[in-house]
Design a protein around this motif. Structure first.
Motif, PDB file in Angstrom:
ATOM      1  N   LYS A  72       0.777  -1.166   0.017  1.00  0.00           N
ATOM      2  CA  LYS A  72       0.181  -0.160  -0.224  1.00  0.00           C
ATOM      3  C   LYS A  72       0.879   1.368  -0.093  1.00  0.00           C
ATOM      4  N   MET A  73       1.971   1.123  -0.409  1.00  0.00           N
ATOM      5  CA  MET A  73       2.887   2.439  -0.691  1.00  0.00           C
ATOM      6  C   MET A  73       2.690   2.719  -2.103  1.00  0.00           C
ATOM      7  N   TYR A  74       1.583   3.363  -2.531  1.00  0.00           N
ATOM      8  CA  TYR A  74       1.115   3.622  -4.004  1.00  0.00           C
ATOM      9  C   TYR A  74       1.885   4.779  -4.574  1.00  0.00           C
ATOM     10  N   ASP A  75       2.285   5.600  -3.815  1.00  0.00           N
ATOM     11  CA  ASP A  75       3.151   6.869  -4.492  1.00  0.00           C
ATOM     12  C   ASP A  75       4.605   6.162  -4.819  1.00  0.00           C
ATOM     13  N   LYS A  76       5.163   5.213  -4.009  1.00  0.00           N
ATOM     14  CA  LYS A  76       6.434   4.657  -4.509  1.00  0.00           C
ATOM     15  C   LYS A  76       6.259   3.891  -5.722  1.00  0.00           C
ATOM     16  N   ILE A 118       6.884  -1.257 -21.795  1.00  0.00           N
ATOM     17  CA  ILE A 118       5.833  -0.124 -21.759  1.00  0.00           C
ATOM     18  C   ILE A 118       4.449  -0.554 -21.544  1.00  0.00           C
ATOM     19  N   GLN A 119       4.022  -1.767 -22.157  1.00  0.00           N
ATOM     20  CA  GLN A 119       2.877  -2.307 -22.244  1.00  0.00           C
ATOM     21  C   GLN A 119       2.502  -3.263 -20.713  1.00  0.00           C
ATOM     22  N   LEU A 120       3.805  -3.849 -20.283  1.00  0.00           N
ATOM     23  CA  LEU A 120       3.878  -4.396 -18.896  1.00  0.00           C
ATOM     24  C   LEU A 120       3.630  -3.338 -17.808  1.00  0.00           C
ATOM     25  N   THR A 121       3.994  -2.423 -17.932  1.00  0.00           N
ATOM     26  CA  THR A 121       4.072  -1.135 -17.036  1.00  0.00           C
ATOM     27  C   THR A 121       2.571  -0.646 -17.007  1.00  0.00           C
ATOM     28  N   ASN A 122       1.994  -0.373 -18.380  1.00  0.00           N
ATOM     29  CA  ASN A 122       0.477  -0.205 -18.384  1.00  0.00           C
ATOM     30  C   ASN A 122      -0.389  -0.896 -17.477  1.00  0.00           C
ATOM     31  N   HIS A 123      -0.054  -2.412 -17.921  1.00  0.00           N
ATOM     32  CA  HIS A 123      -0.796  -3.309 -16.994  1.00  0.00           C
ATOM     33  C   HIS A 123      -0.692  -3.251 -15.484  1.00  0.00           C
ATOM     34  N   ASN A 124       0.508  -3.022 -15.042  1.00  0.00           N
ATOM     35  CA  ASN A 124       0.603  -2.854 -13.574  1.00  0.00           C
ATOM     36  C   ASN A 124       0.088  -1.549 -12.930  1.00  0.00           C
ATOM     37  N   LEU A 125      -0.066  -0.511 -13.804  1.00  0.00           N
ATOM     38  CA  LEU A 125      -0.694   0.581 -13.463  1.00  0.00           C
ATOM     39  C   LEU A 125      -1.998   0.462 -13.503  1.00  0.00           C
ATOM     40  N   GLY A 126      -2.593  -0.182 -14.483  1.00  0.00           N
ATOM     41  CA  GLY A 126      -4.050  -0.624 -14.468  1.00  0.00           C
ATOM     42  C   GLY A 126      -4.451  -1.447 -13.095  1.00  0.00           C
ATOM     43  N   TYR A 127      -3.750  -2.483 -12.804  1.00  0.00           N
ATOM     44  CA  TYR A 127      -3.926  -3.236 -11.659  1.00  0.00           C
ATOM     45  C   TYR A 127      -3.842  -2.370 -10.038  1.00  0.00           C
ATOM     46  N   LEU A 128      -2.705  -1.690 -10.304  1.00  0.00           N
ATOM     47  CA  LEU A 128      -2.634  -0.454  -9.159  1.00  0.00           C
ATOM     48  C   LEU A 128      -4.039   0.274  -8.941  1.00  0.00           C
ATOM     49  N   ALA A 131      -6.829  -0.334 -10.106  1.00  0.00           N
ATOM     50  CA  ALA A 131      -8.107  -1.200  -9.946  1.00  0.00           C
ATOM     51  C   ALA A 131      -8.080  -1.479  -8.319  1.00  0.00           C
ATOM     52  N   THR A 132      -6.864  -1.522  -7.853  1.00  0.00           N
ATOM     53  CA  THR A 132      -6.713  -1.922  -6.041  1.00  0.00           C
ATOM     54  C   THR A 132      -7.171  -0.874  -5.577  1.00  0.00           C
ATOM     55  N   ILE A 133      -7.067   0.199  -5.901  1.00  0.00           N
ATOM     56  CA  ILE A 133      -7.410   1.488  -4.725  1.00  0.00           C
ATOM     57  C   ILE A 133      -8.824   2.111  -5.568  1.00  0.00           C
ATOM     58  N   GLY A 134      -9.356   1.270  -6.180  1.00  0.00           N
ATOM     59  CA  GLY A 134     -10.894   1.459  -6.383  1.00  0.00           C
ATOM     60  C   GLY A 134     -11.202   2.374  -7.491  1.00  0.00           C
ATOM     61  N   ASN A 135     -10.056   2.770  -8.325  1.00  0.00           N
ATOM     62  CA  ASN A 135     -10.185   3.960  -9.757  1.00  0.00           C
ATOM     63  C   ASN A 135     -10.292   3.074 -10.722  1.00  0.00           C
TER      64      ASN A 135
END
Length: 426
Positions: A240-244, A265-275, A277-281
């Motif tokens: 839950k250290m989302y800024d880092k 690039i797309q692996l990063t996009n995927h993980n940003l998507g997951y982040l 989703a985790t915080i409800g956005n």
């Protein structure tokens, strides 16, 4: 000098020659068996006769050209090389190896495990492991190191991450006995970090990713640095250290753009998507997942594309956009129908995910309940996939709660909660 018996056995089996075919007129069957299993030491004359029948030379000198070509091929197996070049070099080397028994042969055979994994020929990798099992007693320290590392690679590919980690740790323990370059050590640390990530050992992920990145930075290997930043982003997101986490993802994306590496690039996009989703956005999560799904480049692997699609199904389902969820299910089915290896762990996982949401979207309550409880959840437990166990335990709880079946819902909320506690105590 190499121990000749196991190599004679290896060459004989490759040529599909029986012990009787090889022994006839030279030695008895029982004596050949003793030679092959290192229970006796045959005379040089007998060894020469056996090699002659196999059509190979017994080389006692080191062929520097062969050694150099082997080294080049080994390096290809770690980098983003054209697979046609990897295959062509392999065939050239195999032709040279078939003509003689030399000190390069055992390392070459061990690296075939990695070669088959690079080509996604998982069954051939397992066959090679089984074949080499009989030669393990002939291994020196460097052979043992790569043997454990590549077997670990195999178990990672099959989703058996605990076994992969056990083998990687044995390889790590051997580092003080072998002379390998620091980039090789960094690669081992990186795959230990990846495997710890699969096992949700978050602090170990951070430790090993930073160790690996220290070396990759020193060698200006920006793609490997980006891969480490992605691992760090995943780990910081989990605690839950989302800024880092976002900072590390953005660094990875920047390096991917500098190197024009669309996969990063797309692996990063995927993980940003997951982040997100985790915080409800859901809005931001969907945006980043769509970057992956709508990318037409072949550099986006089937695994990454399918992960993004199944996550989009989940996000659309959560916000009750059922039409879009069904569209993504159709996209997923098209891809899954083209997959050749139906026994692959990831193919099975995505198939379960797609079927779960199909039943949920169609309001097929009995099919949904029996499929998830009798098939999907046992599958996740078997593979120790705690992250998905939490997710689908909660989904079942919410599903039954929304239908007023509170006793059923409590059961699955408890499953999700106990699994989560198990997860954080791993």
């Amino acid at each position: 000098m190499i121990e000749i018996g196991p190599f004679i056995k290896l060459q004989r089996t490759k040529q599909e020659m029986t012990q009787g075919d090889l022994a006839e007129g030279i030695v008895s069957l029982s004596y050949l068996s003793k030679i092959e299993n290192k229970k006796t030491e045959a005379s040089p004359e007998i060894i020469q006769l056996l090699c002659n029948r196999l059509g190979i030379e017994l080389s006692e000198s080191v062929d520097s050209n062969l050694e150099q070509k082997c080294k080049q091929w080994y390096e290809m197996l770690y980098d983003v090389y054209d697979k046609t070049k990897i295959i062509a070099t392999y065939k050239e080397l195999q032709g040279m190896m078939d003509k003689s028994i030399n000190d390069n042969l055992l390392m070459f055979e061990i690296h075939k495990i990695r070669y088959y994994l690079v080509l996604r020929q998982i069954d051939k990798a397992l066959s090679k492991i089984n074949e080499l099992n009989e030669l393990v007693s002939s291994f020196n320290s460097i052979h043992h190191y790569y043997w454990c590392k590549f077997k670990g690679n195999y178990y990672s590919h099959t989703g058996e991450f605990n076994e992969a980690m056990r083998l990687y740790k044995i390889a790590e323990d051997k580092l003080n006995q072998v002379d390998v370059e620091e980039t090789e050590i960094a690669d081992l640390h990186y795959i230990i970090s990846v495997t710890n990530s699969k096992l949700r050992n978050t602090l170990e992920v951070i430790d090993y990713a930073n160790k690996a990145m220290d070396v990759f930075q020193k060698n200006y290997n920006f793609i490997r640095c980006a891969q480490c930043h992605i691992l760090l982003g995943i780990s910081y997101s989990r605690i839950k250290m989302y800024d880092k986490a976002i900072k590390n993802y953005n660094l990875a994306k920047h390096l991917g753009e500098l190197e024009k590496n669309n996969q990063v690039i797309q692996l990063t996009n995927h993980n940003l998507g997951y982040l997100y989703a985790t915080i409800g956005n859901s809005e931001k999560a969907i945006k980043f997942y769509l970057f992956v799904v709508e990318d037409k480049e072949e550099s986006v692997s089937i695994n990454n594309r399918m992960t993004a699609i199944t996550n989009l199904i989940q996000e659309y389902y959560n916000i009750k956009n059922y039409d879009r969820a069904n569209e993504m299910i159709e996209k997923a089915r098209v891809i899954l129908n083209k997959v050749k290896d139906k026994n692959n762990h990831y193919f099975q996982l995505y198939s379960y995910l797609v079927q779960t949401y199909t039943y949920a979207l169609n309001n097929e309550e009995e099919k949904f309940k029996s499929f998830v409880t009798d098939e999907f959840i046992p599958y996740l437990k078997h593979h120790e996939d705690y992250g998905n166990l939490v997710l689908y335990g909660e989904m079942l709880g919410e599903y039954f709660e929304s239908r007023g079946k509170y006793k059923e819902s409590v059961k699955y909320y408890k499953l999700a909660n106990s699994t989560y506690n198990e997860l954080i105590n791993l």
